[in-house]
Design an enzyme around this catalytic site. Structure first.
Site, PDB file in Angstrom:
ATOM      1  CE  LYS A 154      -6.969  13.403  -9.025  1.00 37.05           C
ATOM      2  NZ  LYS A 154      -5.844  12.543  -9.352  1.00 37.05           N
ATOM      3  CG  ASP A 183      -9.917  14.034  -3.144  1.00 39.84           C
ATOM      4  OD1 ASP A 183      -9.042  13.381  -2.528  1.00 39.84           O
ATOM      5  OD2 ASP A 183      -9.665  15.105  -3.718  1.00 39.84           O
ATOM      6  CG  HIS A 184      -7.374   8.177  -3.204  1.00 39.83           C
ATOM      7  ND1 HIS A 184      -6.917   8.923  -4.246  1.00 39.83           N
ATOM      8  CD2 HIS A 184      -6.279   7.752  -2.549  1.00 39.83           C
ATOM      9  CE1 HIS A 184      -5.586   8.954  -4.214  1.00 39.83           C
ATOM     10  NE2 HIS A 184      -5.168   8.245  -3.189  1.00 39.83           N
ATOM     11  CE  LYS A 188      -4.242   8.926   0.849  1.00 36.77           C
ATOM     12  NZ  LYS A 188      -3.589   7.673   0.545  1.00 36.77           N
ATOM     13  CD  GLU A 222       2.729  10.099  -5.820  1.00 34.13           C
ATOM     14  OE1 GLU A 222       2.271   8.974  -5.985  1.00 34.13           O
ATOM     15  OE2 GLU A 222       2.490  11.061  -6.561  1.00 34.13           O
ATOM     16  CG  HIS A 246      -5.536  13.854  -3.893  1.00 33.45           C
ATOM     17  ND1 HIS A 246      -6.804  13.350  -4.014  1.00 33.45           N
ATOM     18  CD2 HIS A 246      -4.781  13.181  -4.802  1.00 33.45           C
ATOM     19  CE1 HIS A 246      -6.810  12.417  -4.953  1.00 33.45           C
ATOM     20  NE2 HIS A 246      -5.605  12.304  -5.446  1.00 33.45           N
ATOM     21  CE  LYS A 347       2.731  11.376 -10.288  1.00 31.70           C
ATOM     22  NZ  LYS A 347       2.171  10.432  -9.303  1.00 31.70           N
TER      23      LYS A 347
END
Ligand code: BG6
Length: 497
Positions: A154, A183-184, A188, A222, A246, A347
């Site tokens: 991405k 899409d990491h 998961k 995050e 995500h 963030k």
């Protein structure tokens, strides 16, 4: 599943992702004996270096890999490093792709990788199409001997139009079955567990609809700011960077109908249907009412000064790019009609956490009076990270006189399992691609459906840079106004508070 002999060719091999994520993931696959007998990695990039230098950069002297390696593994690590090669690509494309093709063929013969090639594009997305074309022109996309697969990182497009153009461009050289859009989050364990929780239990799915669910809440927070990625992030923002990819992937897994089997296409068909059923916010009034963005400003956390977003390296000092986004939206289908979804991401927040909260409706007739609405609803909390697990909150009687209700927890943590080895997302995804399994990769129509929902919001935000934009002190849960987005005095669940 069997992993056939193959060669993995990484474009952008001198970049951060290769050293930080890809090589450590491949190393773990090697250690876990998941790699085929004949396997080679060929790193490709503009940087001028030889295979030895590449090996020391990403393996032997890599800070990312070395911290994972025990002393007794040293010989083993050297053996792994020997599987890595490097080829530099000059700016003269035609000549250098010919050179690359020669190198690939030579490595293939030497190592017996049976002509099976995976190309991993970890370069700026603007190069994806050019690389695909050059691979084609150099004869590297033909499946004469062995197969070809293409993995792309991405961001996949910048909006719907560019995503479509990119899909069309890639489809010119590779068919959809060969394209793996990473899409990491799908790698998961807990994201995959959303499917299993829903479809392997008979106690949740009957309640998984508008009749019993009051609203759905997703938080992705995050603690870090934009770190060294200011240049990229300033052109992207939270909506593009996290939400379009995500978080909408997570939404699709919550929303989708049961697939008829665990087959990749069956699952992806249902995800696309879910994404297509998101109610698109068409007019500015609706968007402004249901979305909100924020940008972190400098603050002091625990006596330490923290930079504001506009002071970060690579960021325009007058930037209006959002580092926080919160949205309320609906899903227009039989199952979800009128159930609000609240999603926020940011963030520089107080803690790193991603969780899904399914809020069930309170019982329709109140037998036991309680003032506190929030404490009375049953909640199913799916902890994506950290402390991966599932938590169910339900009411119990407070011991003593009367009938006072308190919430109790039933919880499961992955760390409690004996076999608690949670695979890193990249490890799982790479292995899937090596085995030809596309289930956990985003299909072209999924990505486009996600952009279709996000596009009008991006456009509205761009046209109204100062509307619904708020500052928030770094280290807090985002702009105060985001609380007003959640109605009915429920408020956001701030994990850890
Ligand atoms: C990436 C985003 O895709 O995901 C980053 O570009 C973000 O901005 C990261 O920090 C979050 O991933 P994780 O796995 O740490 O939640």
């Amino acid at each position: 599943k069997k992993t056939l002999n193959q060669m993995l060719i990484i474009f952008g091999a001198s970049g951060d992702l290769t050293a930080r994520k890809l090589i450590p993931a491949i190393y773990n696959l090697y250690k876990g004996q998941h790699l085929p007998e004949n396997f080679v990695v060929l790193g490709v990039s503009r940087s001028n270096m030889g295979s030895e230098e590449f090996r020391s950069k990403v393996v032997l002297e890599s800070e990312f890999l070395q911290k994972k390696i025990a002393k007794e593994e040293k010989d083993f690590v050297q053996k792994f490093a020997d599987k890595l090669y490097y080829e530099d690509l000059g700016t003269d494309y035609d000549a250098s792709y010919e050179k690359l093709a020669k190198r690939i063929n030579q490595l293939d013969e030497e190592h017996g990788t049976d002509g099976n090639l995976i190309f991993y594009l970890s370069t700026p997305p603007s190069l994806y199409e050019t690389i695909a074309k050059n691979l084609h022109d150099a004869g590297l996309t033909k499946e004469e001997k062995g197969w070809r697969r293409l993995i792309v990182e991405k961001p996949f497009g910048y909006n719907l139009k560019s995503a479509k153009a990119l899909n069309d461009g890639l489809h010119y050289y590779f068919n959809e079955g060969q394209v793996y859009r990473i899409d990491h989050y799908l790698g998961k364990e807990t994201v995959q567990n959303l499917l299993v929780t829903r479809f392997s239990n008979s106690i949740f799915e009957p309640l998984w609809n508008r009749r019993y669910i009051h609203h759905v809440e997703i938080t992705n927070a995050e603690t870090v700011g934009v770190e060294k990625r200011g240049g990229y992030y300033d052109k992207s923002g939270a909506l593009r960077d996290m939400f379009q990819s995500h978080l909408l992937q997570i939404v699709s897994l919550i929303v989708m109908e049961p697939p008829i089997s665990s087959d990749a296409e069956e699952i992806r068909d249902e995800k696309v249907k879910a994404l297509k059923s998101l109610r698109i916010m068409k007019d500015e009034e609706t968007i402004i009412k249901n979305t909100l963005r924020g940008q972190y400003v400098g603050s002091t956390i625990g006596g330490k000064k923290v930079k504001g977003y506009r002071e970060e390296e690579g960021v325009n000092p007058e930037s209006t790019t959002e580092t926080f986004a919160a949205l309320k939206f609906y899903v227009d289908n039989w199952r979800w009609k009128d159930v609000p979804f609240y999603v926020r991401t940011g963030k520089a927040m107080p803690t790193k956490v991603t969780e899904v909260v399914i809020h069930f409706k309170t019982p329709h007739h109140e037998v036991f009076k309680s003032q506190d609405v929030y404490k009375k609803d049953n909640k199913l909390i799916i902890r994506i990270q950290p402390d991966e697990g599932v938590l169910l909150k339900f009411g119990v009687k407070v011991p003593g006189l009367g009938f006072h209700v308190e919430q109790a927890n039933m919880d499961f943590y992955y760390s409690d399992l004996d076999s608690a080895q949670v695979m890193d997302a990249y490890e799982r995804l790479l292995l899937d691609a090596m085995q030809g399994d596309t289930t956990l990769y985003a299909r072209a129509d999924e990505v486009e459906a996600a952009w279709r929902f996000v596009d009008p919001i991006l456009e509205c935000w761009e046209n109204n840079p100062s509307v619904n934009t708020y500052g928030y002190a770094a280290g807090t849960w985002g702009p105060k106004n985001s609380d007003e987005l959640i109605e009915d005095s429920f408020g956001w669940r701030n994990p850890g508070d």
